[in-house]
Enzyme design. Structure first.
Site, PDB file in Angstrom:
ATOM      1  N   THR A 121       5.238 -17.909  32.508  1.00  0.00           N
ATOM      2  CA  THR A 121       5.723 -17.151  33.647  1.00  0.00           C
ATOM      3  C   THR A 121       5.233 -15.870  33.843  1.00  0.00           C
ATOM      4  O   THR A 121       5.747 -15.056  32.638  1.00  0.00           O
ATOM      5  CB  THR A 121       7.244 -17.233  33.979  1.00  0.00           C
ATOM      6  OG1 THR A 121       7.790 -18.662  33.905  1.00  0.00           O
ATOM      7  CG2 THR A 121       7.702 -16.333  35.149  1.00  0.00           C
ATOM      8  N   ASN A 214      12.403 -19.144  40.828  1.00  0.00           N
ATOM      9  CA  ASN A 214      13.748 -18.854  39.914  1.00  0.00           C
ATOM     10  C   ASN A 214      14.643 -17.647  40.555  1.00  0.00           C
ATOM     11  O   ASN A 214      15.802 -17.986  40.332  1.00  0.00           O
ATOM     12  CB  ASN A 214      13.369 -18.167  38.370  1.00  0.00           C
ATOM     13  CG  ASN A 214      13.069 -19.272  37.786  1.00  0.00           C
ATOM     14  OD1 ASN A 214      13.079 -20.467  37.782  1.00  0.00           O
ATOM     15  ND2 ASN A 214      12.451 -19.126  36.272  1.00  0.00           N
ATOM     16  N   CYS A 266      15.095 -18.030  30.976  1.00  0.00           N
ATOM     17  CA  CYS A 266      14.085 -17.788  32.457  1.00  0.00           C
ATOM     18  C   CYS A 266      15.032 -16.919  33.308  1.00  0.00           C
ATOM     19  O   CYS A 266      14.342 -15.838  33.593  1.00  0.00           O
ATOM     20  CB  CYS A 266      13.722 -19.163  33.118  1.00  0.00           C
ATOM     21  SG  CYS A 266      12.669 -20.117  31.797  1.00  0.00           S
TER      22      CYS A 266
HETATM   23  N1  LIG Z   1      11.827 -22.550  28.998  1.00  0.00           N
HETATM   24  C1  LIG Z   1      11.775 -23.091  30.181  1.00  0.00           C
HETATM   25  O1  LIG Z   1      12.845 -23.835  30.865  1.00  0.00           O
HETATM   26  C2  LIG Z   1      10.668 -22.454  31.081  1.00  0.00           C
HETATM   27  C3  LIG Z   1      10.441 -23.316  32.176  1.00  0.00           C
HETATM   28  C4  LIG Z   1       9.111 -22.710  33.029  1.00  0.00           C
HETATM   29  C5  LIG Z   1       8.628 -21.823  32.592  1.00  0.00           C
HETATM   30  N2  LIG Z   1       8.877 -21.144  31.490  1.00  0.00           N
HETATM   31  C6  LIG Z   1       8.181 -20.153  30.888  1.00  0.00           C
HETATM   32  O2  LIG Z   1       7.067 -20.618  29.874  1.00  0.00           O
HETATM   33  C7  LIG Z   1       6.808 -19.625  28.964  1.00  0.00           C
HETATM   34  C8  LIG Z   1       7.174 -20.399  27.439  1.00  0.00           C
HETATM   35  O3  LIG Z   1       8.623 -20.631  27.548  1.00  0.00           O
HETATM   36  P1  LIG Z   1       9.113 -21.173  26.545  1.00  0.00           P
HETATM   37  O4  LIG Z   1      10.846 -21.440  26.586  1.00  0.00           O
HETATM   38  O5  LIG Z   1       8.404 -22.699  26.209  1.00  0.00           O
HETATM   39  O6  LIG Z   1       9.258 -20.377  25.239  1.00  0.00           O
HETATM   40  P2  LIG Z   1       9.494 -20.601  23.746  1.00  0.00           P
HETATM   41  O7  LIG Z   1       9.782 -18.999  23.266  1.00  0.00           O
HETATM   42  O8  LIG Z   1      10.231 -21.687  23.512  1.00  0.00           O
HETATM   43  O9  LIG Z   1       8.090 -20.891  22.988  1.00  0.00           O
HETATM   44  C9  LIG Z   1       6.865 -19.850  23.098  1.00  0.00           C
HETATM   45  C10 LIG Z   1       5.836 -20.316  21.779  1.00  0.00           C
HETATM   46  O10 LIG Z   1       4.765 -19.438  21.879  1.00  0.00           O
HETATM   47  C11 LIG Z   1       4.298 -19.209  20.554  1.00  0.00           C
HETATM   48  N3  LIG Z   1       3.372 -18.215  20.589  1.00  0.00           N
HETATM   49  C12 LIG Z   1       3.560 -16.999  20.841  1.00  0.00           C
HETATM   50  N4  LIG Z   1       2.316 -16.087  20.531  1.00  0.00           N
HETATM   51  C13 LIG Z   1       1.402 -17.032  20.280  1.00  0.00           C
HETATM   52  C14 LIG Z   1       0.034 -17.095  19.928  1.00  0.00           C
HETATM   53  N5  LIG Z   1      -0.538 -15.722  20.259  1.00  0.00           N
HETATM   54  N6  LIG Z   1      -0.668 -18.071  19.711  1.00  0.00           N
HETATM   55  C15 LIG Z   1       0.181 -19.492  19.756  1.00  0.00           C
HETATM   56  N7  LIG Z   1       1.352 -19.329  19.893  1.00  0.00           N
HETATM   57  C16 LIG Z   1       2.042 -18.111  20.247  1.00  0.00           C
HETATM   58  C17 LIG Z   1       5.867 -19.009  19.743  1.00  0.00           C
HETATM   59  O11 LIG Z   1       5.619 -18.833  18.223  1.00  0.00           O
HETATM   60  C18 LIG Z   1       6.625 -20.083  20.467  1.00  0.00           C
HETATM   61  O12 LIG Z   1       6.723 -21.246  19.405  1.00  0.00           O
HETATM   62  C19 LIG Z   1       7.565 -18.429  29.140  1.00  0.00           C
HETATM   63  O13 LIG Z   1       6.732 -17.459  30.155  1.00  0.00           O
HETATM   64  C20 LIG Z   1       8.849 -19.031  30.050  1.00  0.00           C
HETATM   65  O14 LIG Z   1       9.261 -17.757  30.993  1.00  0.00           O
HETATM   66  C21 LIG Z   1       9.929 -21.641  30.512  1.00  0.00           C
END
Ligand SMILES: NC(=O)c1ccc[n+]([C@@H]2O[C@H](COP(=O)([O-])OP(=O)(O)OC[C@H]3O[C@@H](n4cnc5c(N)ncnc54)[C@H](O)[C@@H]3O)[C@@H](O)[C@H]2O)c1
Length: 442
Positions: A121, A214, A266
């Site tokens: 996001t 959201n 989120c």
């Molecule tokens: N969690 C949800 O329900 C959800 C739903 C829709 C959208 N999103 C969006 O999706 C994105 C990810 O959310 P999430 O909850 O999966 O995050 P998360 O924190 O669970 O996972 C993010 C991952 O990215 C990895 N990472 C960070 N920098 C990196 C790099 N340079 N190279 C490789 N890996 C790297 C981290 O180690 C981590 O494992 C966010 O922008 C969030 O807003 C989340």
């Protein structure tokens, strides 16, 4: 087709696994070595219903692999999905450092055409920054390689993420090239067999759409919480009001439950980020400011009821807490209202015992031994002065009043999610406090 999903969190791991399920080869890349080691051994670092068997099945079929190296994974891949975190910066804006780090790595190592798709996001304008970052790296290398960027915001819900990904309400694609459209149509076709639900638009609108979704959901929650607090003051019951309005299809019956405020990774950050985007654009986003403000206050509403019931003296009182995750069916406790309430109780000298079906380990990482961890639902309540229901897991729904009467020191229930019937609880001899309920107290 070979693809890479960067970031193996809730979004990346679920997306990568579901895409592998359709037959494409997916490399999930993460900088977190311990996560990748675990995944390579078949250990799933998050709780998400249905995910584990799907990961294991696709690993076994060699369609899903895990790596810490973007450099090694890049040469074979046609598409790279960016699904890394975008946590809130100090000023509320989305912190893009992880997203842009991935873009830099792509630019440093790509050797032929790539489609770079943002699933994280991100605020409007981020895809442009990604494009510029990649281009800068290519210029440094003095090479000219074609690539496209696209926006594909993710709408999955934690707790139902696998099902949401496999059967999406819609897929939003922000595009600026026919080639990107062709590739993404092909990748998403397997999820579209029962209807065409791809919504195409320009990249900026796609980036904005995720925040709009959201923020709308957060608004529904804060609206109902605000009304709940008023219901209490004028003698109405928010549950009846909810039923009364939810059957109107223009309003809908989802996301209109009053409670202890929204949490999770989120809504809080996305509401703040959109407010910041508006401020930067010279506009006051008044509705979202109010939504955020109401939510911050709502996280303390239940605690204030507790404080008032015990006349301000919580010292050495024992509270048993049911539910820690920000919602049921996940172990995610990021920004969970439970943490705000627990910290307040501790601040006032209370003893806190907690129980959650899956989120105890995550909670221990944050609260350590400042609270004690129940062995099961009722163990948490031995000698307790009060029960606090904070997450509406199914296993908490039917109360064993006889057992509760025997083990609790005081028969008091604080229902942060309005899942119990006040009249029934009171009839069983308990004091009941809900959110916006007509019947409250003894
Ligand atoms: N969690 C949800 O329900 C959800 C739903 C829709 C959208 N999103 C969006 O999706 C994105 C990810 O959310 P999430 O909850 O999966 O995050 P998360 O924190 O669970 O996972 C993010 C991952 O990215 C990895 N990472 C960070 N920098 C990196 C790099 N340079 N190279 C490789 N890996 C790297 C981290 O180690 C981590 O494992 C966010 O922008 C969030 O807003 C989340």
């Amino acid at each position: 087709m070979k693809i890479i999903v960067v970031g193996t969190g809730y979004v990346g791991l679920v997306s990568g696994t579901c895409l592998a399920e359709t037959g494409v080869h997916v490399t999930c890349v993460d900088i977190d070595k311990s996560k990748i080691e675990k995944l390579s051994k078949g250990i799933i670092p998050i709780y998400e219903p249905g995910l584990e068997p799907m990961v294991l099945r696709n690993v076994e079929k060699n369609r899903l692999v895990f790596s810490t190296s973007m450099k090694e994974s890049l040469p074979d891949a046609a598409v790279i999905f960016i699904a890394v975190g975008t946590p809130p910066g100090e000023d509320g804006s989305a912190d893009l450092r992880y997203v842009l780090e991935v873009a830099r790595e792509i630019g440093q190592h790509m050797n032929d055409y790539k489609l770079v798709v943002t699933k994280s996001t991100v605020p409007v304008g981020t895809s442009k920054k990604i494009r510029e970052t990649i281009r800068k790296e290519l210029d440094k290398r003095q090479v000219k390689i074609k690539f496209d960027v696209a926006s594909n915001p993710e709408f999955l819900k934690e707790g139902a993420a696998v099902q949401d990904f496999l059967k999406p309400d819609r897929i939003v694609l922000g595009l600026e090239s026919e080639n990107a459209k062709k590739i993404l149509n092909r990748l998403y076709h397997p999820f579209m067999l029962t209807g065409h639900r791809i919504v195409y638009m320009d990249i900026a609108s796609a980036e904005f759409t995720k925040y709009a979704a959201n923020c709308m959901l957060a608004t529904k929650i804060s609206f109902m919480n605000d009304l709940a607090n008023l219901c209490e003051r004028v003698g109405a019951d928010i549950n009846s009001v909810r039923e009364g309005i939810g059957s109107d299809p223009r309003i809908g019956n989802k996301f209109i439950f009053a409670g202890i405020g929204y949490g999770g990774s989120c809504f809080p950050k996305d509401v703040k980020a959109l407010i910041k985007t508006a401020t930067d654009a010279g506009y006051d986003l008044r509705v979202m400011q109010a939504v955020d403000q109401v939510n911050n206050l709502q996280k303390e509403v239940l605690f204030n009821k507790i404080l008032s019931h015990y006349k301000g003296d919580l010292k050495n009182k024992i509270f048993g807490i049911w539910g820690l995750s920000f919602k049921p069916n996940t172990d995610d406790i990021r920004e969970a209202p439970s943490l705000v309430i627990i910290r307040k109780l501790l601040e006032y000298g209370a003893q806190v015992r907690v129980y959650d079906p899956v989120a105890m380990d995550e909670t221990r990482k944050i609260l350590g031994e400042r609270v004690s961890y129940g062995l099961d639902v009722y163990d948490t309540l031995i000698d307790a002065n009060g029960l606090l229901l904070l997450t509406e897991w199914t296993e908490f729904r039917i109360l064993n009043y006889n057992l509760l009467s025997k083990i609790m020191k005081e028969k008091t229930i604080f229902d942060g999610r309005n899942i119990y019937e006040p009249a029934e609880v009171i009839e069983k001899g308990f004091a009941y406090f809900g959110i916006g309920r007509k019947v409250s107290g003894k």
